[in-house]
Design an enzyme around this catalytic site. Structure first.
Site, PDB file in Angstrom:
ATOM      1  N   CYS A 353      -4.613 -68.285 -35.282  1.00  0.00           N
ATOM      2  CA  CYS A 353      -4.048 -68.362 -36.584  1.00  0.00           C
ATOM      3  C   CYS A 353      -2.754 -69.079 -36.804  1.00  0.00           C
ATOM      4  O   CYS A 353      -2.531 -70.142 -37.545  1.00  0.00           O
ATOM      5  CB  CYS A 353      -4.292 -67.433 -37.579  1.00  0.00           C
ATOM      6  SG  CYS A 353      -3.527 -65.806 -37.174  1.00  0.00           S
ATOM      7  N   ARG A 382      -5.001 -60.390 -24.811  1.00  0.00           N
ATOM      8  CA  ARG A 382      -4.447 -59.192 -25.429  1.00  0.00           C
ATOM      9  C   ARG A 382      -4.397 -58.087 -24.295  1.00  0.00           C
ATOM     10  O   ARG A 382      -5.286 -57.972 -23.630  1.00  0.00           O
ATOM     11  CB  ARG A 382      -5.314 -58.797 -26.567  1.00  0.00           C
ATOM     12  CG  ARG A 382      -5.139 -59.774 -27.770  1.00  0.00           C
ATOM     13  CD  ARG A 382      -6.238 -59.242 -28.987  1.00  0.00           C
ATOM     14  NE  ARG A 382      -6.238 -60.377 -29.985  1.00  0.00           N
ATOM     15  CZ  ARG A 382      -6.948 -60.310 -30.877  1.00  0.00           C
ATOM     16  NH1 ARG A 382      -7.776 -59.270 -31.414  1.00  0.00           N
ATOM     17  NH2 ARG A 382      -7.058 -61.302 -31.930  1.00  0.00           N
ATOM     18  N   GLN A 400     -12.524 -66.511 -29.009  1.00  0.00           N
ATOM     19  CA  GLN A 400     -12.939 -66.002 -30.386  1.00  0.00           C
ATOM     20  C   GLN A 400     -13.628 -67.399 -31.046  1.00  0.00           C
ATOM     21  O   GLN A 400     -13.119 -68.402 -30.783  1.00  0.00           O
ATOM     22  CB  GLN A 400     -11.509 -65.894 -31.242  1.00  0.00           C
ATOM     23  CG  GLN A 400     -11.069 -64.335 -31.092  1.00  0.00           C
ATOM     24  CD  GLN A 400      -9.947 -64.152 -31.908  1.00  0.00           C
ATOM     25  OE1 GLN A 400      -9.040 -64.704 -32.134  1.00  0.00           O
ATOM     26  NE2 GLN A 400     -10.072 -62.751 -32.376  1.00  0.00           N
ATOM     27  N   ASP A 402     -13.153 -68.659 -33.979  1.00  0.00           N
ATOM     28  CA  ASP A 402     -12.051 -68.396 -34.940  1.00  0.00           C
ATOM     29  C   ASP A 402     -12.022 -69.731 -35.987  1.00  0.00           C
ATOM     30  O   ASP A 402     -11.916 -70.730 -35.334  1.00  0.00           O
ATOM     31  CB  ASP A 402     -10.898 -68.303 -34.268  1.00  0.00           C
ATOM     32  CG  ASP A 402      -9.937 -67.296 -34.676  1.00  0.00           C
ATOM     33  OD1 ASP A 402     -10.324 -66.742 -35.778  1.00  0.00           O
ATOM     34  OD2 ASP A 402      -8.778 -67.164 -34.471  1.00  0.00           O
ATOM     35  N   HIS A 404     -10.434 -70.768 -39.793  1.00  0.00           N
ATOM     36  CA  HIS A 404      -9.470 -70.562 -40.864  1.00  0.00           C
ATOM     37  C   HIS A 404      -9.640 -71.533 -41.852  1.00  0.00           C
ATOM     38  O   HIS A 404      -9.655 -72.610 -41.580  1.00  0.00           O
ATOM     39  CB  HIS A 404      -8.045 -70.759 -40.287  1.00  0.00           C
ATOM     40  CG  HIS A 404      -7.621 -69.581 -39.289  1.00  0.00           C
ATOM     41  ND1 HIS A 404      -7.771 -69.797 -38.184  1.00  0.00           N
ATOM     42  CD2 HIS A 404      -7.297 -68.363 -39.510  1.00  0.00           C
ATOM     43  CE1 HIS A 404      -7.509 -68.644 -37.238  1.00  0.00           C
ATOM     44  NE2 HIS A 404      -7.329 -67.598 -38.287  1.00  0.00           N
ATOM     45  N   LYS A 485      -9.800 -57.070 -45.631  1.00  0.00           N
ATOM     46  CA  LYS A 485     -10.665 -57.692 -44.872  1.00  0.00           C
ATOM     47  C   LYS A 485     -12.154 -57.040 -45.031  1.00  0.00           C
ATOM     48  O   LYS A 485     -12.158 -55.880 -45.465  1.00  0.00           O
ATOM     49  CB  LYS A 485     -10.476 -57.740 -43.263  1.00  0.00           C
ATOM     50  CG  LYS A 485     -10.714 -56.374 -42.790  1.00  0.00           C
ATOM     51  CD  LYS A 485     -10.544 -56.599 -41.184  1.00  0.00           C
ATOM     52  CE  LYS A 485     -10.771 -55.097 -40.442  1.00  0.00           C
ATOM     53  NZ  LYS A 485     -10.468 -55.217 -39.162  1.00  0.00           N
ATOM     54  N   HIS A 531      -9.286 -65.991 -42.883  1.00  0.00           N
ATOM     55  CA  HIS A 531      -9.372 -65.751 -41.658  1.00  0.00           C
ATOM     56  C   HIS A 531     -10.866 -65.414 -41.294  1.00  0.00           C
ATOM     57  O   HIS A 531     -11.306 -64.237 -42.138  1.00  0.00           O
ATOM     58  CB  HIS A 531      -8.462 -64.835 -40.919  1.00  0.00           C
ATOM     59  CG  HIS A 531      -7.092 -64.788 -41.171  1.00  0.00           C
ATOM     60  ND1 HIS A 531      -6.099 -65.223 -40.134  1.00  0.00           N
ATOM     61  CD2 HIS A 531      -6.392 -64.830 -42.115  1.00  0.00           C
ATOM     62  CE1 HIS A 531      -4.958 -65.038 -40.602  1.00  0.00           C
ATOM     63  NE2 HIS A 531      -5.146 -65.035 -41.980  1.00  0.00           N
TER      64      HIS A 531
END
Length: 658
Positions: A353, A382, A400, A402, A404, A485, A531
């Protein structure tokens, strides 16, 4: 003897009853064999609890979640007693209930063997049959230290009374307000058989532990810290009946068959080489096909929904994560920095992000561009602790899917609604159909931004979630530091729940990055940021689908959609022509031209869970046809060449299972 009034609660009903002083919860619920404890004023109590005037009492049934926890914690005490009877030198750690079972930690000279576990389980059965009573008593710190002088880990817990927790988040067995010891007493003589520091409650008697089994043992650091001694942990499970225990063991056997790590090796899909490191997977050619097909379909669907694809690097200067706040809130989950460029810290990125924010901010933006939907297959890193890394489902490096979304305040609700609808539809396309939603709200100890902004964001998400008509479960305090979320929870083919997509509403990162767009009136406005990760991670979603389908992917995802099996060598060329024609249609078809007999080729294809086995012999060659054999063993003969190609193509196109 005076009377006391108590209120008995049953679901939504309340009944007032007058009983004599000294009446216990056990006497109140006499005859209700399924009740093993009581909830008094909201607190769990043993059935031996003496009722007071005005108490509001509810029976705790053994099959309820609280009842199962009490049953399993009581069984953990039986386990500990059995271990110390067989291994008197063993020092006691902790023994909490956990999902579907319990464990107990011990300090022993050498690890337990499988033979030890069998002997311990046999001793547990003996203790259970003795019908020992669990008896609670309150003690002072000094008395507890004197009684447990030979138990160093219990002495440590006394000093941590009310504040300690296990490595998996369960509370330790000390009381928050008072210190208690539970004695296991002989049912006939009342003689003390064993004791443990514990806050309880417990079942009244070991006879009320109907069914249990020890599962395995493992090493575990005391209280989850690598700085502490390594103990031996024994895991077990306990259930209200032998039938339920059997069902659970059958479920575990089925889950073991579906374990993605096992299937990944058997089907040659992926591996996690020791030379690369824990939690870092490589995909083999066949696994690469499945992953590519997953990604290609997702990419196409995202393009149809107006998403734009971006790419970002794997590492960045630490300043970026200072701006985002991740170094304040997430540093423990990040790999250590690399010192480059005259002392500048660089980090492997744990999320995408912040970089997407820089793409948004690379030039001026107008309200006419919003909503702007940026999407990336972005690999992140991670630093998960070694104890929680698990195949592809909990990895250290993963990709991911991912997205946004940047939108105006006025577009926010509609965009969230469209996003959640899109997410659920795409998950259904991959074969998951049983969902509920979870709403994670602010952690009062870990958040940025104003209460008003959080309230608005949370209520907006709640309204969007409710429109889907799915069950909505609260998750208090489960939100990330920057916003609430919605999580999509999906059940697989054997009923396990997996967290899939997450949708997070964020007013805070746009503020921290001073993101702006020019409004219709020419003023500078702050966008709202959404997100959204649909798979969560591609690796994890791959593992979930692998276990959901038990390796038997539907034809559109299968690495090999059909394999040609010639009855003899003379039929290989004919099937090669079939495979060539199939490949021109975009199908993944191979021919087994090995020297193996036909029946072994069929068995090999079944083991590889190939959807279509295409068999040909003399008659098929003469008629210009083939025969189909399916994964379930059924067969269809004499299918014309072109019709067989069309049938495979149709099944693939429609994404159906065969």
């Amino acid at each position: 003897m005076s009377d006391v009034r108590v209120i008995i609660q049953r679901d939504s009903e309340r009944e007032e009853r007058v009983v004599t002083t000294g009446t216990t919860a056990a006497e109140l619920f006499a005859g209700q064999r399924s009740v093993i404890a009581a909830r008094v004023g909201g607190e769990l109590k043993d059935l031996a609890y003496a009722l007071s005037d005005g108490d509001e009492v509810e029976g705790v049934e053994i099959s309820s979640q609280d009842g199962l926890n009490i049953l399993r914690h009581s069984t953990a005490h039986v386990l500990a007693q059995a271990v110390q009877e067989l291994f008197p030198e063993a020092k006691l750690g902790i023994g909490p209930p956990v999902k579907d079972g319990f464990y107990y930690d011990f300090d022993v000279e050498k690890p337990f063997t499988p033979e030890d576990l069998k002997a311990i389980e046999k001793k547990m059965q003996e203790i259970q049959k003795r019908g020992q009573k669990f008896a609670r008593r309150v003690v002072t710190d000094e008395a507890a230290r004197e009684e447990l002088a030979s138990e160093p880990y219990k002495l440590e817990l006394i000093g941590l009374k009310g504040s300690a927790s296990t490595d998996d988040g369960a509370d330790v067995e000390v009381g928050a307000g008072e210190l208690t010891i539970y004695d296991n007493l002989d049912a006939k003589t009342g003689e003390l058989c064993w004791k443990d520091l514990c806050r309880g409650p417990h079942v009244p008697s070991t006879r009320l532990i109907p069914a249990f089994k020890l599962m395995r043992n493992a090493a575990a650091y005391w209280r989850g810290s690598e700085k502490n001694p390594m103990l031996q942990r024994i895991y077990g499970t306990a259930w209200p009946s032998k039938d339920e225990l059997k069902q659970h063991l059958d479920f575990l056997a089925e889950a073991e068959k579906r374990d993605h790590r096992k299937l990944g090796s058997e089907l040659d899909l992926f591996s996690i080489p020791e030379q690369i490191g824990s939690g870092l997977a490589v995909f083999h050619p066949r696994g690469g096909i499945v992953r590519r097909v997953m990604e290609d379909y997702s990419r196409r669907r995202h393009e149809e929904e107006g998403y734009e694809f971006v790419y970002t690097p794997h590492a960045t200067k630490g300043k970026l994560f200072e701006t985002s706040g991740h170094l304040d809130w997430y540093a423990e989950g990040m790999y250590p920095p690399m010192q480059l460029d005259e002392g500048v810290d660089y980090y492997l990125k744990p999320m995408n992000c912040p970089m997407h924010n820089l793409i948004f901010d690379a030039r001026g933006r107008s309200y006419r561009e919003l909503p702007l939907r940026l999407f990336e297959f972005g690999t992140v890193y991670r630093y998960e602790k070694s104890g929680v890394v698990h195949g592809l489902t909990r990895a250290r490096g993963f990709t991911q899917d991912d997205a946004h979304i940047y939108c105006t305040r006025e577009q926010m609700s509609e965009e969230l609604d469209k996003t959640l609808t899109f997410v659920l539809g795409l998950l259904r396309d991959y074969g998951l159909t049983d969902f509920y939603l979870e709403l994670s709200t602010k952690d009062p100890e870990k958040f940025v931004g104003s209460d008003e902004v959080w309230e608005e964001a949370t209520e907006t998400l709640r309204q969007v979630a409710e429109k889907q008509g799915l069950p909505l479960v609260p998750d208090p305090g489960g939100a990330a530091f920057y916003g609430p979320k919605i999580s999509v929870q999906a059940k697989d083919a054997i009923g396990r729940t997996w967290q899939m997509s997450t949708i997070q509403l964020d007013f805070n990162l746009p503020e921290r990055f001073t993101l702006e767009y020019t409004g219709q009136d020419g003023s500078k406005q702050r966008p709202v940021m959404i997100h959204r990760a649909l798979f969560g991670s591609i690796e994890r979603f791959f593992a979930v689908l692998l276990e959901h389908y038990a390796g038997a992917f539907p034809a559109w995802l299968a690495p090999v959609q059909a394999v040609g099996i010639p009855i003899g060598d003379a039929h290989v060329e004919y099937l090669e022509k079939f495979a060539s024609a199939a490949r021109k249609k975009g199908l993944r078809v191979e021919v087994d031209s090995s020297s193996d007999r036909m029946q072994k080729k069929i068995r090999n294809a079944q083991k590889q869970k190939v959807p279509f086995m295409v068999i040909a012999g003399d008659e098929d060659m003469s008629n210009g046809s083939v025969s189909f054999r399916y994964r379930d063993g059924s067969q269809e003969n004499g299918i014309p060449f072109d019709e067989a190609l069309a049938k495979i193509a149709k099944v693939v196109e429609e994404r159906t299972q065969v």
